[in-house]
Design an enzyme around this catalytic site. Structure first.
Site, PDB file in Angstrom:
ATOM      1  N   GLY A  67      -4.914  -2.075   4.963  1.00 51.95           N
ATOM      2  CA  GLY A  67      -4.099  -3.197   4.491  1.00 51.95           C
ATOM      3  C   GLY A  67      -4.753  -4.546   4.748  1.00 51.95           C
ATOM      4  O   GLY A  67      -4.810  -5.411   3.870  1.00 51.95           O
ATOM      5  N   ARG A  68      -5.290  -4.734   5.956  1.00 52.05           N
ATOM      6  CA  ARG A  68      -5.867  -6.044   6.300  1.00 52.05           C
ATOM      7  C   ARG A  68      -7.267  -6.235   5.731  1.00 52.05           C
ATOM      8  O   ARG A  68      -7.899  -7.259   5.973  1.00 52.05           O
ATOM      9  CB  ARG A  68      -5.849  -6.230   7.824  1.00 52.05           C
ATOM     10  CG  ARG A  68      -6.485  -5.097   8.596  1.00 52.05           C
ATOM     11  CD  ARG A  68      -6.132  -5.170  10.067  1.00 52.05           C
ATOM     12  NE  ARG A  68      -6.630  -4.038  10.826  1.00 52.05           N
ATOM     13  CZ  ARG A  68      -5.994  -2.895  11.002  1.00 52.05           C
ATOM     14  NH1 ARG A  68      -4.823  -2.702  10.394  1.00 52.05           N
ATOM     15  NH2 ARG A  68      -6.509  -1.928  11.724  1.00 52.05           N
ATOM     16  N   GLU A 122      -4.858  -6.989  14.565  1.00 50.88           N
ATOM     17  CA  GLU A 122      -4.374  -5.648  14.220  1.00 50.88           C
ATOM     18  C   GLU A 122      -5.539  -4.656  14.311  1.00 50.88           C
ATOM     19  O   GLU A 122      -5.353  -3.473  14.546  1.00 50.88           O
ATOM     20  CB  GLU A 122      -3.739  -5.638  12.825  1.00 50.88           C
ATOM     21  CG  GLU A 122      -2.701  -4.546  12.653  1.00 50.88           C
ATOM     22  CD  GLU A 122      -1.921  -4.624  11.349  1.00 50.88           C
ATOM     23  OE1 GLU A 122      -2.509  -4.378  10.284  1.00 50.88           O
ATOM     24  OE2 GLU A 122      -0.711  -4.919  11.382  1.00 50.88           O
ATOM     25  N   GLU A 160      10.413  -4.664   4.708  1.00 54.93           N
ATOM     26  CA  GLU A 160      10.518  -6.055   4.249  1.00 54.93           C
ATOM     27  C   GLU A 160      10.257  -6.145   2.746  1.00 54.93           C
ATOM     28  O   GLU A 160      11.009  -6.776   1.993  1.00 54.93           O
ATOM     29  CB  GLU A 160       9.502  -6.941   4.981  1.00 54.93           C
ATOM     30  CG  GLU A 160       9.761  -7.141   6.452  1.00 54.93           C
ATOM     31  CD  GLU A 160       9.155  -6.065   7.339  1.00 54.93           C
ATOM     32  OE1 GLU A 160       8.804  -4.971   6.824  1.00 54.93           O
ATOM     33  OE2 GLU A 160       9.046  -6.309   8.555  1.00 54.93           O
ATOM     34  N   LYS A 166       0.846  -1.198   0.000  1.00 50.63           N
ATOM     35  CA  LYS A 166       0.000   0.000   0.000  1.00 50.63           C
ATOM     36  C   LYS A 166       0.884   1.252   0.000  1.00 50.63           C
ATOM     37  O   LYS A 166       0.696   2.156  -0.797  1.00 50.63           O
ATOM     38  CB  LYS A 166      -0.917  -0.037   1.230  1.00 50.63           C
ATOM     39  CG  LYS A 166      -1.880   1.111   1.303  1.00 50.63           C
ATOM     40  CD  LYS A 166      -2.846   0.922   2.457  1.00 50.63           C
ATOM     41  CE  LYS A 166      -3.608   2.209   2.714  1.00 50.63           C
ATOM     42  NZ  LYS A 166      -4.561   2.098   3.803  1.00 50.63           N
ATOM     43  N   HIS A 214      -5.368 -33.713  16.998  1.00 48.79           N
ATOM     44  CA  HIS A 214      -4.263 -34.547  17.486  1.00 48.79           C
ATOM     45  C   HIS A 214      -3.132 -33.700  18.040  1.00 48.79           C
ATOM     46  O   HIS A 214      -1.999 -34.156  18.160  1.00 48.79           O
ATOM     47  CB  HIS A 214      -3.770 -35.445  16.352  1.00 48.79           C
ATOM     48  CG  HIS A 214      -4.839 -36.403  15.908  1.00 48.79           C
ATOM     49  ND1 HIS A 214      -5.002 -37.633  16.474  1.00 48.79           N
ATOM     50  CD2 HIS A 214      -5.835 -36.251  15.008  1.00 48.79           C
ATOM     51  CE1 HIS A 214      -6.039 -38.242  15.914  1.00 48.79           C
ATOM     52  NE2 HIS A 214      -6.569 -37.408  15.023  1.00 48.79           N
ATOM     53  N   LYS A 242       9.181  -0.845  14.340  1.00 49.53           N
ATOM     54  CA  LYS A 242       9.728  -0.499  13.016  1.00 49.53           C
ATOM     55  C   LYS A 242      10.782   0.588  13.163  1.00 49.53           C
ATOM     56  O   LYS A 242      11.862   0.508  12.579  1.00 49.53           O
ATOM     57  CB  LYS A 242       8.603   0.061  12.119  1.00 49.53           C
ATOM     58  CG  LYS A 242       7.685  -0.955  11.489  1.00 49.53           C
ATOM     59  CD  LYS A 242       6.778  -0.222  10.503  1.00 49.53           C
ATOM     60  CE  LYS A 242       5.586  -1.052  10.090  1.00 49.53           C
ATOM     61  NZ  LYS A 242       4.645  -0.323   9.249  1.00 49.53           N
TER      62      LYS A 242
HETATM   63  O1  F6P Z   1       2.232  -4.183   9.928  1.00 49.60           O
HETATM   64  C1  F6P Z   1       1.722  -2.944   9.640  1.00 49.60           C
HETATM   65  C2  F6P Z   1       1.209  -2.806   8.245  1.00 49.60           C
HETATM   66  O2  F6P Z   1       1.042  -1.450   8.011  1.00 49.60           O
HETATM   67  C3  F6P Z   1      -0.068  -3.583   7.976  1.00 49.60           C
HETATM   68  O3  F6P Z   1      -1.190  -2.946   8.426  1.00 49.60           O
HETATM   69  C4  F6P Z   1      -0.016  -3.724   6.500  1.00 49.60           C
HETATM   70  O4  F6P Z   1      -0.908  -4.678   6.033  1.00 49.60           O
HETATM   71  C5  F6P Z   1       1.440  -4.100   6.319  1.00 49.60           C
HETATM   72  O5  F6P Z   1       2.123  -3.314   7.279  1.00 49.60           O
HETATM   73  C6  F6P Z   1       2.008  -3.891   4.965  1.00 49.60           C
HETATM   74  O6  F6P Z   1       1.952  -2.545   4.554  1.00 49.60           O
HETATM   75  P1  F6P Z   1       2.155  -2.136   3.054  1.00 49.60           P
HETATM   76  O7  F6P Z   1       1.071  -2.742   2.239  1.00 49.60           O
HETATM   77  O8  F6P Z   1       2.088  -0.632   3.043  1.00 49.60           O
HETATM   78  O9  F6P Z   1       3.506  -2.624   2.613  1.00 49.60           O
END
Ligand code: F6P
Length: 554
Positions: free
Chosen positions: A281-282, A367, A225, A219, A398, A518
Site C-alpha cells: 500500500g505505501r 509503517e 474507513e 488495495k 518559526h 482495527k
Molecule cells: O493501515 C494499514 C493499511 O493496510 C496500509 O498499509 C494501507 O496503505 C491502508 O491500510 C489502506 O489499505 P487499502 O488500500 O487496502 O484500503
C-alpha cells in the site's frame, strides 16, 4: 529463537546484527566520534564539503554536514556488505518473495519498469500487465480530461474525489499537491480518507453530484474507513442525481486488487483499475492508485514520473554503495538511530508544493520499519525505525527549529530544495534557498561563547545565545520539481527505507501492527450503536469511556 517456518528459508542467513564485526567496530568508533565537532572536521579537511557529496539522475546529495569521518563511512559501508544488502536488493528486483510474513514479492520497482523489461513472479512476466493497466488508465484519463466521459446527466466531470486511506490516500494527495503546477486547473481534486464524516462532508460541500467522479482506491476493498466513505458517497450521489442506481457506473471507478468486492459494491469491473499483491500500500502511488494523479497531470506527465522512479531504481540496483544515494541516506540514519540514540528524523522540504511530503514519508518509513522483531522472529536489542516528521521551510523555522538548534535532542535533518522554482516571483526563491543554506550552516557550526561575547552580548545573556552546533543534516538539491524529479525523490526514500530495513533485519513490507486496533474497533462499533445497554467486557477504562459516550450522545 522463534520456531522456523518453511517460508523463512527466504530470510537471509545473516548473523544477529549486534554480532556483526562492522557493528561492533561502529560501537567503538561511535565512542570516539561523540566528542568530535563538525567545526573540526571541516577545518581539518577544506574539501570536505565537495568530497562528501554524491549525485545521481539529477539529485545531488551533500552529506558532508554529518558527524562522520572516512572511517565512519568505511564501517557503515562494511555494515551494508555484511548485512547482505547487495544480494537482498537483487532478490527484490528478481521478484523473490522477500515479504516472508505475507509470502509476497516486493515489486514496486516493476511498476516503473520499461515495457521491454521482464520481471517474473510465479512464472509470469508482470511488466506487460503493468503497462496494460497504465494504458487503460491513460485512455480513461484522456476521456475524462477531454470531457468525453460524462456523468449520468450528460455533463462533463469537473470534480474528482479520491476515497482511500493510508497508501491509497497519502501518495495520491502528496503527488497532487506536489504536481499541482502541472495539473489541469479546470478539474477540482479532493481527497477523502478519514472515517470522521467531516472529511467527506467538507470535501463535497460545494460540488454538484452530476459533475463529480469518485475514485474508490483500496488495495483490499475492505478497509473500514474507505468502504464507509464510499457508501456515503454513493448515497450522496444518488440523492444529488435523483436516485438512479444506474448512475453509479458513470460516477464511480475503483482501484483495487479485489475484483469480487468491487463488483459487490456495485462498480462495474470494466471501470476497475487493478494492481497486484506484490505492491505494498505505501509503495503504490505509481500503480493504478495514482489514477487521480494521472487525471490531474495527464498520462505523459505520469510517464515522466515513472521514468524518474526508474532512474533511481537503476541507480540503487547498480551504483557502488559509496556513491549510492539511497544506501548513503539509509546508512546515515542507522548511524544516528543506533549509535547516537536519535529518535527522529526531520524532513524539511524548502518547496511549498511538497507540503504533504513529510506526511507521505511518515507512512512509508514508519509503517515499513516500525518493527521490533527480526525476519527470524527474534526481538531486536537495538533501535529500529525512527520517527519521521517535518514541515515545509521556512514555516518550520518559526515553529520547531528552536528545539533542533538549542534543545537537548539530536535531530538529524534532511533539507530538500530545488535550484529553480516553478513560480519565479521577484526575490522569493533566492531568499528561500538562502534559508536552506543558512540553516544547515547554523546547525553544523553554531556560534561559540567567544563569538557571542565578541558581539557585545552581556555575560549573563551569553549562554542563552550560544549555539552548540554539531547538529547533522543532509541537503538534497534537485533542479526543478517536475514529475520526474518527484519520482526520483520518492524512489530515493523508498530505497533508503529498504536499506535501513535490511540492516535492522526487519520485514519492511508487512504491517501487522495495525491489526489489533482495527479488530478492537470492529468489536466496539456495535457496543456504541446498540439500542440496549451492551454487556461490556473491556478493561475498566475502556468500559467507562464507552458508557460515558453512550450516555452523553443521547
Ligand atoms: O493501515 C494499514 C493499511 O493496510 C496500509 O498499509 C494501507 O496503505 C491502508 O491500510 C489502506 O489499505 P487499502 O488500500 O487496502 O484500503
Amino acid at each position: 529463537m522463534a520456531t522456523p517456518v518453511a517460508e523463512q528459508t527466504q530470510a537471509p542467513r545473516i548473523a544477529p546484527l549486534t554480532n556483526l564485526k562492522s557493528w561492533r567496530a561502529l560501537q567503538a568508533h561511535a565512542q570516539q566520534m561523540r566528542g568530535v565537532h563538525l567545526r573540526t572536521l571541516f577545518a581539518d579537511d577544506p574539501k570536505r564539503g565537495e568530497r562528501l557529496t554524491a549525485e545521481a539522475a539529477g539529485l545531488f546529495l551533500d552529506y558532508s554536514k554529518n558527524r562522520i569521518t572516512d572511517e565512519t563511512l568505511r564501517l557503515l559501508l562494511e555494515l551494508a556488505e555484511e548485512s547482505g544488502l547487495k544480494p537482498r536488493i537483487e532478490a527484490m528486483f528478481r521478484g523473490e518473495k522477500i515479504n516472508i510474513t505475507e509470502k509476497r514479492a516486493v515489486l514496486h520497482v516493476a511498476l516503473r519498469a520499461p515495457k521491454d523489461e521482464s520481471i517474473v513472479v510465479d512464472g509470469e512476466n508482470v511488466v506487460p500487465q503493468v503497462h496494460e493497466v497504465l494504458d487503460k488508465m491513460a485512455a480513461f484519463s484522456n476521456r475524462v480530461r477531454s470531457g468525453e466521459w460524462t456523468g449520468h446527466t450528460g455533463k462533463p466531470i469537473r470534480n474528482i474525489v479520491n476515497i482511500g486511506i493510508g497508501g491509497s490516500d497519502l501518495g495520491p494527495v502528496m503527488a497532487y499537491e506536489a504536481l499541482r503546477h502541472f495539473s489541469k486547473r479546470d478539474l477540482n481534486f479532493r481527497f477523502v480518507s478519514n472515517v470522521d464524516g467531516t472529511d467527506f462532508a467538507e470535501a463535497v460541500h460545494d460540488f454538484e453530484a452530476e459533475e463529480t467522479l469518485f475514485i474508490v482506491s483500496s488495495k483490499t476493498f475492505t478497509t473500514l474507513e474507505t468502504m464507509t466513505n464510499a457508501h456515503t458517497a454513493r448515497t450522496w450521489l444518488l440523492k444529488g442525481i435523483g436516485g438512479h442506481q444506474s448512475s453509479v457506473a458513470k460516477h464511480f471507478v475503483a482501484v483495487s486488487t479485489n475484483a469480487a468486492e468491487v463488483a459487490k459494491f456495485g462498480i462495474d469491473t470494466a471501470n476497475m483499475f487493478g494492481f497486484w499483491d506484490w505492491v505494498g500500500g505505501r509503495y503504490s502511488m505509481d500503480s493504478a492508485i495514482g489514477l487521480s494523479t494521472m487525471l490531474a497531470i495527464g498520462p505523459e506527465n505520469f510517464h515522466d514520473l515513472l521514468e524518474g522512479f526508474h532512474a533511481i531504481d537503476e541507480h540503487f540496483r547498480t551504483a557502488p554503495f559509496e556513491r549510492n544515494l539511497p544506501v548513503l541516506l539509509g546508512l546515515l540514519s542507522v548511524w544516528y538511530t543506533d549509535f547516537f540514540d536519535a529518535q527522529t528524523v526531520a524532513i524539511l522540504p524548502y518547496e511549498q508544493y511538497l507540503k504533504r511530503f513529510p506526511a507521505y514519508l511518515q507512512q512509508l518509513t514508519m509503517e515499513s520499519n516500525g518493527k521490533h522483531v527480526t525476519l527470524s522472529g527474534d526481538t531486536v536489542n537495538y533501535a529500529t525505525g525512527p520517527v519521521y516528521w517535518g514541515e515545509p521551510g521556512t514555516n518550520g523555522q518559526h515553529s520547531f527549529y528552536q528545539l533542533i538548534h538549542q534543545g537537548t535532542r539530536l535531530i538529524p535533518c534532511d533539507f530538500i530544495a530545488f535550484v529553480k522554482t516553478l513560480n519565479p516571483l521577484g526575490r522569493h526563491h533566492d531568499m528561500l534557498l538562502a534559508n536552506v543554506f543558512a540553516q544547515t550552516e547554523a546547525l553544523a557550526f553554531g556560534k561559540t561563547p567567544e563569538q557571542v561575547k565578541a558581539e557585545g552580548t552581556p555575560d549573563w545573556l551569553v549562554p542563552h545565545r550560544v549555539f552548540e552546533g554539531n547538529r547533522p543534516s543532509n541537503t538534497i538539491l534537485a533542479g526543478e520539481l517536475t514529475p520526474a524529479a518527484l519520482g526520483k525523490l520518492v524512489a530515493l526514500y523508498e530505497h533508503c527505507v529498504f536499506t535501513q530495513g535490511t540492516i535492522w533485519q526487519v520485514n519492511s513490507f508487512d504491517q501487522w501492527g495495525v491489526e489489533l486496533g482495527k479488530a478492537l474497533a470492529q468489536r466496539i462499533i456495535p457496543e456504541l450503536e446498540s439500542e440496549t445497554e451492551p454487556k461490556l467486557a473491556h478493561d475498566s477504562s475502556t468500559n467507562n469511556l464507552i458508557r460515558r459516550y453512550r450516555k452523553q450522545k443521547e
